[in-house]
Every structure is written in C-alpha cells, then in structure tokens.
Write an enzyme that holds these catalytic residues in place. Structure first.
Site, PDB file in Angstrom:
ATOM      1  CB  SER A  77      -0.909   0.036   1.225  1.00 52.70           C
ATOM      2  OG  SER A  77      -2.128  -0.559   0.926  1.00 52.70           O
ATOM      3  CE  LYS A  80      -3.699   0.917  -1.516  1.00 52.00           C
ATOM      4  NZ  LYS A  80      -4.336   0.358  -0.327  1.00 52.00           N
ATOM      5  CE1 TYR A 204      -3.818  -0.837  -5.158  1.00 49.42           C
ATOM      6  CE2 TYR A 204      -4.446  -3.148  -5.286  1.00 49.42           C
ATOM      7  CZ  TYR A 204      -4.186  -2.016  -4.540  1.00 49.42           C
ATOM      8  OH  TYR A 204      -4.282  -2.071  -3.171  1.00 49.42           O
ATOM      9  CE1 TYR A 256      -3.380   0.076   5.044  1.00 46.74           C
ATOM     10  CE2 TYR A 256      -2.649  -1.033   7.016  1.00 46.74           C
ATOM     11  CZ  TYR A 256      -2.515  -0.779   5.676  1.00 46.74           C
ATOM     12  OH  TYR A 256      -1.529  -1.389   4.984  1.00 46.74           O
ATOM     13  CB  VAL A 274      -0.646  -6.082   3.926  1.00 44.63           C
ATOM     14  CG1 VAL A 274      -1.984  -5.629   4.392  1.00 44.63           C
ATOM     15  CG2 VAL A 274      -0.557  -6.165   2.438  1.00 44.63           C
TER      16      VAL A 274
END
Ligand SMILES: NC(=O)CC[C@H](N)C(=O)O
Length: 331
Positions: A77, A80, A204, A256, A274
């Site tokens: 992540s 991103k 992605y 998160y 993660v």
C-alpha cells in the site's frame, strides 16, 4: 527492559543514537509475537514474523540502520502514495481530485462499504484500495508497464535506482484478489476508471509488488520531509503543493483505520503496507533543546507481524517510542 529515557541535552553523536536505536529494536522485536503476518496474499505468509528493522536518514546525511534492514520486501500500500504523486504530476491536482476525494474512511483499506453506501460513490481517498485503483487507472500509458514507467521514473529520483516488480508476489495477488476485483467493478459502474479494468488492476497489483528496502523507504520519507526536493541537490522532484497534500493525506489516512491513533500518539505523516513496511516523514522542527534530526528525516520500517488494523505491530510501537524520545510530533 527498554533503555530508559534519553538525556536529550547530551551531545548527539551517531554512535550514541545508534546504541539507543539498537536497544529499542531488540526490545520491540520481542513483541512481534503478538502480531500475525498477512496471509490473504499467499506469498506474504512466507515472511519472517519476527523480523524488525529500521532505517533513518537525516537531511544532514546521518544514517542510522538497525535490525533487519537488508531484506527486500514488497511495497504494497505504500505504493499508493507514489502513484498518487505520479498521477498528480501527470494530470494536474484538480483533475485527480475530481476523481478521488481526500477524506479518511474509518474503514478497513479494502472496504467496499462506502462505495455502496455513499452518494456520489466517489472513492474517499487515494490511500485506500478504491482510491488507489482509481489512481492507477489515471496513470498515463496504455499497458500496465507503460503506466508503471512514470512511477519508476519518480522512484528512481527518490531512491537512486530503478526498482523491480517481484513477479511471484504479483502473481500471488493477481490470482487471489477477488475483493480488489469487486472494488474495480464498483468503480467501473461509477464511471471513475479511465483505463480498461483489466489493465488498471494489473497496474495496481504490479505497483504493490515492487521490491524495496527500509533505506529506500527512508529516502522517500526524506524527500517528502524536504517538501519534495532532493535532499542533496535541492532540485524539485515533486511540486511542493503535491508534497504538502500527500503529507496531509498520510497523516489523516495513511495508517488505515488506526490513522487517528497514529496522529495522536506518534504525530507524523506515515503510510503502511501489509507486507509490514512503514514510511514515515519527520519534517524539520524548531525546538530549544538539542534533539536528533532537527532538520528533518525519513524513516523506513519493516516488520511483517501485523496488528488487527494491518499495521506492523513492532513498527508502530517502535515509531511511537522514537517519536516520544525525540519529540517528533508535529503537534
Ligand atoms: N494495505 C495494503 O498494503 C494492501 C495492498 C494489497 N496489495 C491489497 O490490495 O490488498
């Protein structure tokens, strides 16, 4: 016991800092037993649950590395943040922000709930999966490799080399990620995707599978700490307006549904993944006392054992400890 409080007025030598960080790593490494490695992407289950490493790189060039810092791991992540920067640089901020908002969700990163329940179904922010998949569709290029090219160019400027996709990790996620496919269909229905769904998801999954180290993350954090400029040459890598927005997003949405607690107890922009990586940004700060890294620094952490929110359990505790000891909080 973890080594006691730091006498912050002591003359700061690298050896002195190194000893402290080593003792903190040894202490928090033991707490990795309380977390679990991610298993929903099968290849991530092979990670060493007890690994914990940190790299800290200062604007002044001082580098502290401790624990498991040699391992390569997938960026997940944290990518991103970089695709969002890349899309904003390519398309302009307002174009991207028309398609993805900048609000925290309070939900898990891969939640579908707000896409279903809110009107319009615009993804909440680029650091949750729905927003990130939208952003991947905005990257220029027809194929996933063309789309990733601008990301690699950006990363090379930040970390000094062109990183690579771990093909096994990519295939592992591609073959199991039903939830991200579902998110993709919701986005398609809402008209947010600018590329073919298959190409978007391929992009992605590949961006999440880029291999990096804790030092790479620290370098990325340092460029953001320096408002988007190269810390050595002061050349602009990222426009300041984009760097500023990204740091605000990291602070409000980067960890998160634990972003509020992280802002409250650590108080610096950060983004986790993660695989157990965390990138943290320590902006320059003005303090009366002599404290480490007053000119700002970037921090990269790796610790694959995760807490319930999916953040590195040892990494969060370690960052909280360091932020307290060195008075890193922005607030
Ligand atoms: N939080 C994460 O790091 C999630 C990234 C992962 N590739 C996913 O989409 O599920």
């Amino acid at each position: 016991m973890v080594q006691g409080s730091v006498n912050l007025n002591t003359e700061l030598s690298k050896e002195w800092l190194q000893d402290y960080v080593d003792s903190w790593i040894n202490f928090y490494k033991k707490q990795t037993v309380d977390g679990e490695v991610a298993t929903y992407i099968p290849i991530l289950a092979e990670a060493d649950q007890h690994a914990l490493g940190i790299s800290i790189i200062g604007k002044n060039g001082v580098t502290i590395k401790s624990g498991d810092t040699e391992e390569k791991f997938t960026i997940q992540s944290i990518s991103k943040v970089l695709t969002f920067i890349s899309a904003c640089m390519d398309r302009g901020l307002s174009y991207v922000l028309n398609r993805v908002d900048v609000e925290p969700t309070g939900e898990a990163f891969n939640s579908i709930m707000h896409l279903e329940m809110k009107q319009p179904k615009k993804p909440f922010n680029p650091l949750v999966n729905s927003g990130a998949i939208t952003v991947s569709s905005l990257l220029s290029g027809k194929t996933s490799d063309q789309k990733l090219d601008s990301l690699f160019v950006l990363m090379e400027k930040m970390i000094g080399y062109r990183p690579q996709v771990n093909v096994d990790a990519y295939e592992s996620e591609r073959d199991t990620s039903m939830r991200n496919r579902s998110i993709g269909y919701y986005l398609l229905e809402g008209g947010y995707l600018e590329s073919d769904l298959g190409i978007t998801l391929e992009t992605y999954f590949k961006q999440c599978s880029i291999e990096i180290t804790t030092s790479d993350l620290a370098k990325i954090g340092l460029v953001l700490s320096n408002d988007g400029r190269d810390p050595n040459t002061e050349e602009e890598i990222i426009p300041r307006s984009v760097a500023r927005l990204v740091k605000a997003l990291m602070l409000t949405c980067g960890m998160y549904d634990a972003s509020g607690k992280f802002a409250a107890y650590v108080g610096i922009p950060a983004k986790s993944g993660v695989s157990g990586g965390i990138v943290a940004v320590v902006p320059p700060r003005v303090r009366d006392e002599e404290l480490p890294f007053l000119d700002g620094c970037g921090i990269g952490v790796f610790g694959p054992a995760l807490d319930l929110q999916g953040n590195s359990i040892g990494g969060i505790k370690l960052l909280r400890h360091i932020a307290n000891q060195w008075d890193l909080s922005l607030f």
